[in-house]
Scaffold this active site. Structure first.
Site, PDB file in Angstrom:
ATOM      1  N   LYS A 135       0.826  -1.207   0.000  1.00 48.53           N
ATOM      2  CA  LYS A 135       0.000   0.000   0.000  1.00 48.53           C
ATOM      3  C   LYS A 135       0.861   1.258   0.000  1.00 48.53           C
ATOM      4  O   LYS A 135       0.618   2.190  -0.775  1.00 48.53           O
ATOM      5  CB  LYS A 135      -0.938   0.006   1.207  1.00 48.53           C
ATOM      6  CG  LYS A 135      -1.873   1.212   1.226  1.00 48.53           C
ATOM      7  CD  LYS A 135      -2.783   1.219   2.431  1.00 48.53           C
ATOM      8  CE  LYS A 135      -1.993   1.705   3.620  1.00 48.53           C
ATOM      9  NZ  LYS A 135      -2.783   1.959   4.807  1.00 48.53           N
ATOM     10  N   ASP A 161      -6.681   0.780   0.671  1.00 48.35           N
ATOM     11  CA  ASP A 161      -6.824   1.061   2.097  1.00 48.35           C
ATOM     12  C   ASP A 161      -8.238   0.704   2.538  1.00 48.35           C
ATOM     13  O   ASP A 161      -9.029   0.175   1.755  1.00 48.35           O
ATOM     14  CB  ASP A 161      -6.479   2.525   2.407  1.00 48.35           C
ATOM     15  CG  ASP A 161      -7.458   3.516   1.788  1.00 48.35           C
ATOM     16  OD1 ASP A 161      -8.451   3.089   1.158  1.00 48.35           O
ATOM     17  OD2 ASP A 161      -7.235   4.725   1.928  1.00 48.35           O
TER      18      ASP A 161
END
Length: 198
Positions: free
Chosen positions: A122, A140
């Site tokens: 991420k 997310d």
């Protein structure tokens, strides 16, 4: 207002990637702007893991004003500031890897960035998007909730393999919508939070 902000943000991302610096303007969502370099953007992306985007932006602004990493993290209210200060210092020491990543295509660039302590899928994707790459997804909790609302099954735990599977789904959706992953991410984030940040 949202469309204009998304367009402006994409231009700012591209400018950061091409020129190495930019001033992000977050109005009307937040009443401030942040001057960013490639280095402070990397620090920002590390700072926002398990913390808020707003705290990360405050941190980045303080860092740009010459405040030390650990002090800036603490003052900005970033969670896990001691560990993140260590990760950011290590990332700065490994900046040659970042430079190498920026010369590679996105999937290879992400692989290179994953060698830096403190960067997972991420965070590496977030950094690449924020320097102008439009073909990586930042997966997310907001994106996962949005996918669930669209009827997709989302993983409980995010391994690298599952990250790539979810990214592929997002890529298919973005192609159907006729927009890049970067644009779609900002649009989903705005839908879920009411803000266009980064």
């Amino acid at each position: 207002m949202i469309e204009k902000a998304i367009s402006r943000r994409i231009k700012e991302f591209r400018q950061l990637g091409e020129k190495g610096e930019v001033e992000f303007d977050f109005r009307p969502f937040l009443d401030f702007s942040v001057k960013a370099t490639i280095r402070t953007e990397l620090a920002f992306c590390i700072s926002t893991a398990n913390s808020s985007a707003t705290a990360g932006l405050k941190f980045q602004r303080l860092l740009g004003q010459g405040v030390g990493v650990k002090e800036a993290l603490t003052l900005a209210g970033v969670r896990f500031h001691n560990r993140k200060a260590e990760y950011i210092r290590e990332a700065f020491k490994s900046f040659k890897l970042v430079e190498k990543a920026l010369e590679a295509e996105s999937s290879k660039a992400r692989e290179i960035l994953l060698k830096i302590k403190g960067l997972g899928m991420k965070e590496a994707s977030h950094f690449l998007r924020n320097v102008g790459r439009e073909d990586v997804a930042i997966i997310d909790r907001h994106i996962l909730r949005w996918l669930e609302r669209q009827g997709y099954e989302v993983p409980g735990t995010m391994t690298a393999k599952k990250y790539l599977e979810v990214e592929k789904i997002l890529m298919e959706i973005s192609e159907e919508r006729g927009e890049s992953l970067a644009e779609m991410d900002l649009r989903i984030w705005a839908e879920m939070t009411g803000k266009v940040l980064k």
